[in-house]
Structure formats: C-alpha cells, structure tokens
Design an enzyme around this catalytic site. Structure first.
Site, mmCIF file in Angstrom:
data_model
loop_
_atom_site.group_PDB
_atom_site.id
_atom_site.type_symbol
_atom_site.label_atom_id
_atom_site.label_comp_id
_atom_site.label_asym_id
_atom_site.label_seq_id
_atom_site.Cartn_x
_atom_site.Cartn_y
_atom_site.Cartn_z
ATOM 1 N N SER A 101 1.874 5.867 0.123
ATOM 2 C CA SER A 101 0.836 4.900 0.501
ATOM 3 C C SER A 101 0.203 4.240 -0.706
ATOM 4 O O SER A 101 -0.260 3.104 -0.627
ATOM 5 C CB SER A 101 -0.293 5.597 1.273
ATOM 6 O OG SER A 101 -0.048 5.624 2.653
ATOM 7 N N HIS B 53 -8.472 5.240 3.992
ATOM 8 C CA HIS B 53 -7.137 4.925 3.477
ATOM 9 C C HIS B 53 -6.968 3.438 3.171
ATOM 10 O O HIS B 53 -6.494 3.053 2.092
ATOM 11 C CB HIS B 53 -6.116 5.398 4.518
ATOM 12 C CG HIS B 53 -4.685 5.279 4.104
ATOM 13 N ND1 HIS B 53 -3.908 4.190 4.435
ATOM 14 C CD2 HIS B 53 -3.880 6.114 3.420
ATOM 15 C CE1 HIS B 53 -2.677 4.375 3.966
ATOM 16 N NE2 HIS B 53 -2.638 5.535 3.346
ATOM 17 N N ASP C 101 -3.503 -1.608 7.885
ATOM 18 C CA ASP C 101 -3.935 -0.255 7.524
ATOM 19 C C ASP C 101 -5.129 0.182 8.374
ATOM 20 O O ASP C 101 -5.212 -0.170 9.553
ATOM 21 C CB ASP C 101 -4.278 -0.257 6.020
ATOM 22 C CG ASP C 101 -3.962 1.070 5.359
ATOM 23 O OD1 ASP C 101 -4.659 2.047 5.664
ATOM 24 O OD2 ASP C 101 -3.006 1.139 4.557
#
Ligand code: CA
Length: 631
Positions: A387, A227, A172
């Site tokens: 996600s 994120h 990620d």
C-alpha cells in the site's frame, strides 16, 4: 419548446432495509463477498443485433428478474451494460445459486458475487505519531518518506514550472482534509458549485466538490481509517515535501475517492464506481493500494475503461508474501497495458518479507517498509505495506505526466519500467529487476520523444471463470433453478403484470424531478450519465390509479432531483397513470396524470406528465424545503 415534467417512482419492498444494512460478509472459494449482492453483465441484444441491449429490453430483463428471482437493481453502468443487483431479502436463494443460474443463461455475459476488497497495509494499529515540529526535527525538509535512494529531490529540481496540475485519484479510505500538508493539493471539481444541492456538471454526483464517498454515498470522503490519508501523503510527498506547510499550489492534485470503510474493506461495486468516477472526471493517474478479491470481470472492465481513458493504473502487489505469477492477486494481476503492479522493498532495496512478488507479473518495486507520511489529526506516522510502495510510483507517474502532458499512459508505464535502478537481488521478484527511481523516470520523459503508440486492449470474458460458475451450478443445486428461469424469467412474453402489493406492504420512494429531468430530456447528450439527486425524508401517502386498479403506498423520500425505480412489474411503457400525492404535512394534495416512460439516464421507468401546471410543480417544490435530507 414543450417541456415534459417527469415524476419517477421508487418502489421497494419494506424489508429491503435490513438487506442493505447488512455488513456481514459471506465467503465463496475463499473470497468474501457482500451477502445478497450480485454484479451482472447483459449480452448485446441478439434479436436486434444492437451493439448493446436497448433500454427497453434491458428493462424487460429486470422486470422478469424481479418477478421471478426477486432481483432488484442497485446500480448500473449503462454504457457497459453492467448492473449491480441485490436479491430480495425474503428470497431463500443464495448468491451462489443465483450467480450459478444467471451464468448459465444465454442473455447473461457474466454474473459474479460482489467481492470484498481490502487495504494492502501490514496489519496492526499505528502506535506512534509525530507532530509537524517533531517530524521536521528528524527529517528536515527533505523527502523524508523513505531513506531508500529513489532520488525524489533530484526529480523535483527538473520539473517544469507552471505546467497544469495533474490529478491523481486515490481510491482508498478517504483523506484528512484538515491536514496542513494537503492545504494546496486537494482536487476541486471545476464544474461543481458547492452546496447548492445540484449536480451542476451532470456527472451523476451532487456537490462532488472534492471527490466522493462511495461507502456512504455522500460528497464527504473524509478518512475514518487512516490508510487513505497515509497513502495520499505518499503520493504528494513523492512530488514535494509534505513535512512543511505549503504556501503555493502543488504540482499534483489528490482526488480522494473513498470506497474502503472504517475497517479498511470495501465492495467491488464501490471500487468500480470510484474507477469510473476518476476516469470520467479528469484523473490522469489512479493509485490503488488495495486488493484481495478473485478475478472480477466487472472490475476488469472498469480498468479497461480507465485504460481507454489513458490513465496510469498503479496497484499494490499484495502483502501475503506470495508469488503473483503462481497465485494471482487482483487487481494487480490484470493484464491491461496501463497496469503498474508494485512490490515493496526496504531502505536497502531488499524485498520486504510481506511483499508479494512476480518476475512475470509485478513490474517493479518501490519502498514500502516504515514509510513516514501524513496521518489523520494533522500528524505523521510510519506504515508498511505494498500500500505504501504503490503511491510512490503513482507520485512519480504524476510528475511524468506533469512534465509531458501529451505522453500516453502506456509510454509512461514503459518509461517507469525502463528507468528503475536494477538490483540483482530483485531479479527473482519483479519483471524489471529494479526499484523505482523518480529522477531517472522524470528525466526520461524530458528526453524521450512522445510516442503515440498504444496497444489495443479488448476485455473478454475469462473462460476459466465461466467454468468456475458452471461448477457452482452443478454443486449448488442450481439446475432446477435454471429451468425455472428459462420458463418464466426469460421468455419475454410479458403478460399482465402481477400486482406486487399481494406480496405485502410496499413502500414507495417518491422522487420528483420537475426541472432537472426536463432539462435532461431536452439534452440527449446527457442521457447516458448516471446521476444522484438529493432526497428528503418525508412521510406521505400516494395513490396510484392504473386502469381499474387503485394502489396505495407511503412516500418515504421526495426530491427535486434523482430517482430510483423498481416498478417495472407495475408500470408498462405507455400505460396511463393517475397519481394523487399528499404533501408531507398531509395538508395539501395534488392530482397529476401522465403516462409511463423510459428514462435512459436512470435506466428506469418513470411517469411523464405532459404540460403539468406550473402551480403544481411549484407546490411540490415547496414541499421539499422544510425536510431533512435523506441519507
Ligand atoms: Ca456533479
């Protein structure tokens, strides 16, 4: 025992920096890719009948690729014969032309652009965040990620105590290492001694103590986007509360592997590196909250590798609201038996508007709307997307593997699928018609007997994609190119190497590896691993003598560690070479002589110096001590 000392030389065109620094993306069939970059796979060597191309013939390929095509090697996955190339920035050839030409060649199994991938969160900035105290006031110490009834708390209650922590690779944007929720949950590489500048465990990465940053190629995968921290918190938060400061070790470990940059995008080549890293360094589950590229054969092979390493590969289905059965999203739509593709549902188990779906290709759903998780800066925030749905399933898979370490990835996947809460409104959207249930999944592992069956899976080149590249060839004017290649690039005749200095100033990146490579040469079992070595900036001159030619270049980096070498047009195996190397301060100089050798580890030619004096070795070692690290 006689120890050889090897100096490997990296030579690159001086203009290449402008190339590597380019962050602009190009588009191909609607998919963005990195300008000037190509991923190829070479076929097994037909002449020798070897299983894979031998080191020498591989290098011969690159020698010609460089001469004729201006292709340089940026990286290699040696055991699979896959290579990451870049086109010389002075070349006028486009990625599409080069891909088309290479794809037509009998020695190439496939060639493809280096596609751009992106995070699978719903776009938009995080506008509100909460401190730990604020979060505790409204979620208490419960699950708190979601109010959908996934029964995570019940699953925690039945977990065995004292089992070995499971490693979940979060591929990620990185992680906020300072966030208190992760204080007992970050993976530590047991084979690496922090900060000693040595690749202690020979895995190809120096001081990779807590993961790796594949964007910047450093050992610091800190999150500069947000994120990855959110996703990591969801993985952990599915297995224990993240809304309290932990005091004991967690049941899982997060291995942060950063390949998405500060914009939330990343290259397929870096995703592949992260997957290989995770597969080779003990991950049992991989969370992949990203996608967006087309079918990539190289990425498919990396995931196949992960399957053969028995890893559960959890993927976000995508956020474009589309049917993946009709318009596939990758990597969610690869068909390796360890892939768990996850759609997003809301707190009431309705499919999220944004979520991709697929009654044939998306396995199950998981909460993905307004999920509360960790955010950089020690805070918490809501985010939405597939996600966020995938890491809940990854956390469940991690608990299952914790509970039953001997159960294989295929059975884990099937038990996840078999333990969903089925919902009639989900039957048109996901294969199982259901939403993940953590308790039922973990409980099913406890009650099921371990089944060693695992279907075989063999990667094969996608014929549709081969047709696609042929199509590009006819449209892109690649035919002339193909004949050029056939004539000069592939005939294997070798001949006298052209002097690359005719093409202008060459910078030499000089890499010295007196001790580690000597070790490597004695240890063939380490010969296939890739390594990175810490390099130091310097500004020095080096003189080569090869036969009657004398060549002068500048040394830009120096190291006791790794190397890059693109000198095969210059160096021939067995050639005798003399080097006169100046120290970075210009005050001292050493002359060394040796012969050109092939480094299986580096997939590069280097110069071996038999029996070089210890005094010279120690002199060069001293040079590096006062230098700055090269980026
Ligand atoms: Ca290492």
């Amino acid at each position: 025992m006689h120890v050889r000392w090897v100096i490997l030389l990296g030579i690159s065109l001086c203009a290449s920096n402008g190339f590597g620094g380019s962050r602009g993306h190009h588009r191909h069939h609607g998919h963005e890719y990195r300008p000037g970059e190509i991923i190829i796979k070479l076929k097994p060597n037909s002449e020798t009948g070897a299983v894979r191309v031998t080191a020498k013939s591989t290098n011969s390929f690159f020698s010609k690729a460089r001469k004729t095509h201006g292709l340089r090697v940026k990286g290699s996955w040696a055991s699979l014969n896959i290579h990451h190339l870049e086109i010389d920035p002075t070349s006028t050839k486009t990625v599409e032309e080069t891909v088309a030409s290479l794809s037509q060649e009998p020695d190439i199994e496939y060639a493809e652009p280096n596609y751009i991938l992106e995070k699978m969160a719903v776009p938009g900035p995080v506008t509100q965040s909460y401190t730990l105290a604020q979060v505790q006031s409204f979620v208490g110490l419960g699950l708190g990620l979601t109010s959908a009834p996934i029964q995570a708390l019940n699953s925690w209650a039945i977990l065995n105590s004292g089992a070995t922590s499971n490693v979940v690779a979060v591929i990620d944007t990185g992680i906020d290492f300072n966030h208190s929720s992760f204080s007992h949950a970050i993976w530590t590489n047991p084979g690496e001694i922090p900060g000693n500048g040595i690749d202690d465990d020979h895995n190809g990465y120096i001081d990779d103590v807590h993961g790796w940053n594949f964007v910047k190629n450093t050992n610091n995968p800190s999150d500069d986007e947000g994120h990855g921290t959110h996703v990591s918190g969801i993985v952990l938060g599915t297995t224990q509360s993240i809304f309290t400061t932990p005091t004991t070790d967690s049941n899982i470990r997060i291995m942060p592997l950063k390949f998405l940059d500060a914009d939330g995008t990343g290259a397929t080549s870096d995703a592949i590196k992260a997957i290989y890293y995770a597969a080779n360094n003990g991950a049992r589950v991989m969370n992949n909250s990203w996608g967006g590229g087309p079918y990539s054969m190289a990425l498919a092979e990396a995931i196949t590798y992960a399957y053969n390493k028995d890893i559960v590969f959890v993927v976000a289905a995508g956020n474009s609201g589309e049917n993946n059965d009709a318009s596939p999203s990758f990597p969610a739509n690869y068909d390796m038996p360890n892939i768990v593709s996850v759609a997003a549902t809301d707190d009431s188990d309705n499919k999220a508007n944004f979520s991709n779906y697929g009654p044939a290709t998306v396995l199950l759903s998981s909460p993905g709307v307004r999920i509360l998780s960790t955010y950089p800066g020690g805070v918490f925030a809501h985010m939405s997307g597939t996600s966020m749905a995938a890491p809940i399933v990854a956390g469940v898979a991690a608990m299952m593997r914790y509970q039953s370490p001997s159960m294989n990835s295929y059975q884990i996947k099937n038990l996840i699928a078999g333990s969903v809460d089925q919902k009639s409104n989900l039957s048109a959207f996901v294969k199982t018609s259901g939403r993940v249930n953590a308790y039922k999944a973990v409980n099913s592992v406890t009650t099921a007997s371990v089944d060693s069956f695992k279907p075989g899976y063999t990667f094969s080149v996608n014929p549709a994609n081969r047709a696609l590249t042929s199509d590009i060839a006819t449209r892109g004017g690649g035919c002339g190119l193909v004949s050029d290649i056939t004539k000069d690039f592939w005939d294997g005749s070798g001949g006298s190497p052209q002097n690359p200095f005719k093409r202008g100033l060459i910078l030499l990146a000089l890499i010295l590896l007196p001790l580690m490579v000597a070790k490597m040469l004695k240890s063939p079992e380490h010969a296939t691993g890739r390594r990175k070595y810490e390099r130091f900036e310097c500004d020095s001159m080096v003189t080569f003598r090869i036969g009657e030619k004398e060549l002068v270049g500048s040394v830009t980096t120096i190291s006791l560690g790794g190397s890059e070498l693109n000198t095969d047009a210059l160096l021939k195996d067995g050639s005798v070479i003399t080097m006169s190397i100046s120290s970075p301060d210009g005050k001292t100089k050493v002359d060394v002589q040796g012969h050109v050798v092939w480094s299986e580890q580096q997939k590069k030619y280097g110069v071996a110096f038999d029996g070089v004096a210890d005094s010279i070795k120690s002199q060069i070692a001293q040079w590096t001590q006062a230098l700055n690290k090269a980026s």
